[in-house]
Design a protein around this motif. Structure first.
Motif: not given
Length: 297
Positions: A75-81
């Motif tokens: 979820x953190x990576x999705x937010x960054x993307x």
């Protein structure tokens, strides 16, 4: 404590079953990774890993924590993307392993298009027909032809690529007719080093034939050049063969037989610690190669 980085270290150790390999992949020292895991354990007040001199394995609490940590990191990576999509400023280095012929004929076009959109991205290509070890060789994405991707990796299906048996017009004019697959035994068949039988399907029946010839190679490009010179027959992937057939340099043969299709996959390590630029590239490739490549009709 930076809990996200600590989680990344824990997830990497859990997936690699090794502090040393985890440290190599994350670009940290083994001591840093060990401290991160200890911080997570202190925070959760539970032992997450069994540690011996030979092996690292998850405890019951560790198995449950791994699932949740991967979800949080995803979820953190999705937010960054999502944030990067809004600014449209991707940057970073992507290390990609791919078969030699695919790298030369299809992948370079995709890489060019992606880096034109994102000029701050650098892509390192490792062209090889062997299966690279993603952790040991620090590969972000491996493109592989396979019917059964490694279950320890995340795999995304990209496309199917047909193959075709073909020869130069001059070879067909100067040699005996090829009407059935058994006729191949009397012809000069150029083949890949690790292939001694060619597989076919006709009327829902599987067939195979032993082939041999004066040239074997680990690079499809070599087989293409040898075949175009009119000295033999080859089984070639259609992404390479189709344009040559359209130019009249090669002619498909045995077209009433079907050569089994190859499936191309992008395989990579857990989504949890994937860089946003890697995720974006995989999406870009999947969109670009959304259509299968079929043999000439």
């Amino acid at each position: 404590m930076d809990r996200l980085n600590a989680m990344r270290s824990f997830v990497e150790v859990a997936n690699c079953s090794s502090f040393t390999q985890a440290a190599d992949h994350l670009g940290m020292s083994r001591l840093q990774v060990s401290r991160h895991v200890q911080e997570i354990e202190n925070w959760l007040k539970q032992r997450l890993l069994h540690r011996t001199t030979r092996k690292v394995s998850l405890t019951t609490a560790g198995e449950a924590a791994l699932i949740r940590c991967e979800r949080i990191l995803h979820e953190a990576a999705e937010l960054e993307v999502s944030a990067l999509n809004m600014t449209d400023q991707l940057s970073g280095v992507i290390r990609i392993s791919a078969p030699i012929a695919l790298t030369q004929h299809l992948l370079l076009d995709v890489v060019e298009a992606f880096t034109e959109l994102h000029p701050q991205v650098t892509i390192e290509l490792f062209a090889s027909d062997r299966f690279t070890q993603l952790v040991d060789e620090r590969i972000d994405i491996a493109l592989r032809y396979t019917d059964s991707p490694d279950e320890s990796l995340i795999a995304r299906k990209l496309m199917k690529i047909d193959s075709v048996i073909c020869a130069a017009p001059s070879y067909l004019e100067q040699n005996a007719p090829i009407e059935t697959i058994s006729d191949l035994k009397d012809h000069n068949c150029f083949r890949h080093l690790d292939v001694s039988k060619w597989q076919f399907v006709k009327d829902n029946q599987q067939h195979s034939v032993d082939v041999s010839g004066t040239i074997t190679a680990n690079d499809v490009g070599v087989l293409v050049q040898a075949t175009c010179r009119g000295k033999g027959i080859a089984r070639l992937p259609c992404d390479i063969a189709n344009p040559i057939i359209e130019r009249g340099q090669l002619v498909p043969i045995l077209t009433d037989y079907v050569v089994p299709t190859s499936t191309l996959w992008a395989v990579y390590l857990s989504r949890s610690y994937q860089l946003p630029v890697v995720r974006q590239f995989i999406d870009f490739v999947a969109d670009t190669w959304s259509q299968d490549i079929v043999r000439p009709s």
